[in-house]
Design an enzyme around this catalytic site. Structure first.
Site, mmCIF file in Angstrom:
data_model
loop_
_atom_site.group_PDB
_atom_site.id
_atom_site.type_symbol
_atom_site.label_atom_id
_atom_site.label_comp_id
_atom_site.label_asym_id
_atom_site.label_seq_id
_atom_site.Cartn_x
_atom_site.Cartn_y
_atom_site.Cartn_z
ATOM 1 N N PRO A 89 -98.205 93.468 -0.554
ATOM 2 C CA PRO A 89 -98.670 92.291 -1.306
ATOM 3 C C PRO A 89 -97.704 91.901 -2.429
ATOM 4 O O PRO A 89 -97.818 90.817 -2.998
ATOM 5 C CB PRO A 89 -100.034 92.729 -1.858
ATOM 6 N N GLU A 116 -101.962 103.790 -2.143
ATOM 7 C CA GLU A 116 -101.648 103.018 -3.345
ATOM 8 C C GLU A 116 -100.211 102.501 -3.319
ATOM 9 O O GLU A 116 -99.763 101.874 -4.258
ATOM 10 C CB GLU A 116 -101.869 103.867 -4.600
ATOM 11 N N ARG A 154 -92.637 83.854 19.039
ATOM 12 C CA ARG A 154 -92.734 82.524 19.650
ATOM 13 C C ARG A 154 -91.475 81.684 19.420
ATOM 14 O O ARG A 154 -91.304 80.637 20.029
ATOM 15 C CB ARG A 154 -94.014 81.782 19.266
ATOM 16 N N ASP A 169 -94.081 72.345 16.700
ATOM 17 C CA ASP A 169 -95.061 72.931 15.783
ATOM 18 C C ASP A 169 -94.962 72.273 14.429
ATOM 19 O O ASP A 169 -93.901 71.916 13.977
ATOM 20 C CB ASP A 169 -94.799 74.434 15.576
HETATM 21 CL CL1 6GU Z 1 -98.141 92.534 4.065
HETATM 22 N N1 6GU Z 1 -99.885 94.157 2.934
HETATM 23 C C1 6GU Z 1 -100.941 94.408 2.160
HETATM 24 N N2 6GU Z 1 -101.365 95.656 2.005
HETATM 25 N N3 6GU Z 1 -101.609 93.457 1.506
HETATM 26 C C2 6GU Z 1 -101.166 92.213 1.684
HETATM 27 C C3 6GU Z 1 -100.085 91.878 2.480
HETATM 28 C C4 6GU Z 1 -99.445 92.896 3.100
HETATM 29 N N4 6GU Z 1 -99.896 90.553 2.443
HETATM 30 C C5 6GU Z 1 -100.856 90.089 1.653
HETATM 31 N N5 6GU Z 1 -101.625 91.075 1.180
#
Ligand code: 6GU
Length: 242
Positions: A89, A116, A154, A169
């Site tokens: 994230p 974590e 794709r 697309d």
């Molecule tokens: Cl790629 N991994 C995690 N754990 N949370 C996320 C993410 C990835 N993308 C958005 N939130």
């Protein structure tokens, strides 16, 4: 293209990999996807790959040695310049532009995190391309890795049946408009009729109508995608936002 997935949950992938377009691409030899369990590189007799964080705090941290060594081993197997992506994230946001970038490499290594997070030295040593699929928190990078694979394959020549379909697309090649509405038989269902113009046989008029549809839908739902300097299609009257 070769794709290597590094995960603590290899069991999450077979169902996804064996379905539909991706399976076809694999059986036709267009992509070679391999799933690896990071635990394979654990030196621990219990195959432990995580540990408590220095300094305290909740949760567990993935240890540096098994992760670094797994990536090194896979890089060697591939024998080509691989792009290492860490799904987190905290990464840069995945967009169609990033997908296009990733689709151009011969080998992708997708490293999925859990717990974590990773020991920071994993990132310092391997310097991966850190990617997030959106502003929300997932339990791990596995679903993010599936999203990356789905979007990347794709774009590989020969994967899609109809050669035009990835080019057309809505988020490809600088085209930033949402899709127009599509209809098929029956011509009427529960009082909902197919727009007359689509039955007219006038291909130019149909193309114009679809452009207008795309433009108006984009203006109503995702005005942020429109370039304010670009002009709307000729026939599209500027519609005020509600
Ligand atoms: Cl790629 N991994 C995690 N754990 N949370 C996320 C993410 C990835 N993308 C958005 N939130």
């Amino acid at each position: 293209m070769r794709v290597d997935l590094l995960t603590l949950f290899p069991g999450m992938f077979p169902g996804y990999l064996e379905q539909s377009l991706l399976n076809k691409a694999r059986t036709r030899g267009l992509v070679d996807v391999r799933v690896h369990d990071i635990r394979q590189w654990s030196r621990d007799k219990h195959h432990k790959v995580d540990d408590r964080p220095f300094g305290g705090g909740p949760g567990m941290v993935l240890r540096v040695e098994p992760v670094v060594e797994s990536v090194e081993a896979i890089r060697q197997q591939g024998g080509q310049a691989a792009r290492l992506v860490l799904l987190t994230p905290q990464g840069r946001r995945l967009t169609q532009g990033v997908v296009e970038e990733l689709a151009s490499v011969p080998q992708l290594i997708l490293l999925c995190g859990r717990y974590e997070g990773f020991d920071q030295r994993v990132i310092d040593i391997l310097q991966p391309d850190e990617i997030s699929i959106g502003d929300y928190v997932l339990n791990g990078g596995e679903v993010g890795a599936m999203v990356v694979i789905d979007a990347v394959i794709r774009l590989i020549p020969g994967v899609l049946g109809h050669a035009g379909s990835s080019r057309e697309d809505s988020f490809s090649g600088g085209n930033r408009w949402l899709e127009f509405a599509q209809y098929t038989r029956p011509r009427e269902y529960r009082g909902h009729a197919v727009p007359e113009i689509l039955l007219s046989g006038d291909h130019q008029a149909i193309a114009r109508w679809r452009q207008e549809q795309s433009y108006q839908k984009t203006q109503q739902r995702r005005a942020d995608l429109l370039d304010p300097a670009a002009s709307p299609p000729d026939a599209a009257p500027r519609k005020e936002l509600p």
